[in-house]
Design an enzyme around this catalytic site. Sequence first.
Site, PDB file in Angstrom:
ATOM      1  N   GLY A 148     -13.677   1.613 -14.487  1.00  0.00           N
ATOM      2  CA  GLY A 148     -14.731   1.868 -13.729  1.00  0.00           C
ATOM      3  C   GLY A 148     -14.863   2.423 -12.944  1.00  0.00           C
ATOM      4  CE  LYS A 202      -7.259   4.614 -16.151  1.00  0.00           C
ATOM      5  NZ  LYS A 202      -6.167   5.528 -16.915  1.00  0.00           N
ATOM      6  CB  VAL A 203      -8.315  -4.205 -14.500  1.00  0.00           C
ATOM      7  CG1 VAL A 203      -7.852  -5.030 -14.869  1.00  0.00           C
ATOM      8  CG2 VAL A 203      -9.258  -4.029 -13.674  1.00  0.00           C
ATOM      9  CG  ASP A 217     -21.330  -4.264  -8.577  1.00  0.00           C
ATOM     10  OD1 ASP A 217     -22.689  -4.635  -9.620  1.00  0.00           O
ATOM     11  OD2 ASP A 217     -20.159  -4.307  -8.607  1.00  0.00           O
TER      12      ASP A 217
END
Length: 351
Positions: free
Chosen positions: A44, A48-49, A164
Amino acid sequence: MFRSLHPAKFVMASPSEQLCHHYSLADIQLATQNFNDRLVVDQGGSGKVYKGRIRSEGSSSTTVAIKRYGSLSGEGVPEFSADIKTLSKMRHAHLVSLLGYCYDDKEMILVYEYMPNGTLYHHLHESSTPLSWLQRLKISIDAAWGLDYLHNGAGTQCGVVHSDVNSKNILLGENWAAKISDFRLSKICPLNQSSTYVQSCIEGKFGYMDPEIFLTGKFTSKTDVFAYGVVLFELLSGRQAVLPDGDKDLSLATWAQNCVKKRNLDQLVAVEIRGKVSPKSLKEFSQIAYRCLDSDPNVRPSMSEVVVALRLSESLQEKFENCAKPAGLFGFTWKISCYSAYPAKKNSGTN
């Protein structure tokens, strides 16, 4: 909410006070195979994940989610330290747990528990295997419990406004248990103070944001409730938060509110679960989701109220499904027990 810090200024709590593990950059590089893109499970605007396996001192290796925010400037040491301390205290069955962090060579990295079934968004909008209505109800209750915990400060002296809430920030683990994730925009508010804060730069996902935010810049627990109302209608309809409508975009919130006002509840139900939803469950679910979207934040329910309504909707659906089971050897007796709401009256006359 997590801010970077200068290495020289960073001070960790003493071992007895330390609440999550401090990993070195070498630990993180080993776990991610030096940030190998093949291990990226999500990406996103904030970074990064990666899926990786990491070992803490004195324990076996564990599968984790590693979020890399990248190289950042050195500001906000006190805030970062306080945020880490508070978030590591917040342990709840329906919050993704923060396991550790890394600040090394100006890299900000957070280590979370890994959720094997990915995001709710994926299962609603990208997966070829649809979720059942009962699964959707259970997911909605789990996530509501998580938000209720945040807002009421259980386990800490603070409440938290998530800021969010959306279907990409609801992750699914073993047995489809749902957990709230991504606290990047969250704000910690002492319970003895107003739970409102003003954010000069408004961030969030369009379609989930309370219109009031654009007028006041204020985020509260009730702005989270609004966003969760959108998620509820997303679960029910299978539609995304922003709907294509010719040359303009129409929000799911506006469309769903119109359906409820016109009493077109059946129109709200996703095609893949149509005909499988109890009318009573649908009515209860739609009503609480509609209340979440009220234009007056003070009229919106608390997340505790949302949990109660969703559990009622779930129980109505379970009863509906039990009564709809195919008749077998004991089918006739089963249906009698379902549909006989009241015992038969005794005959007051004489034979």
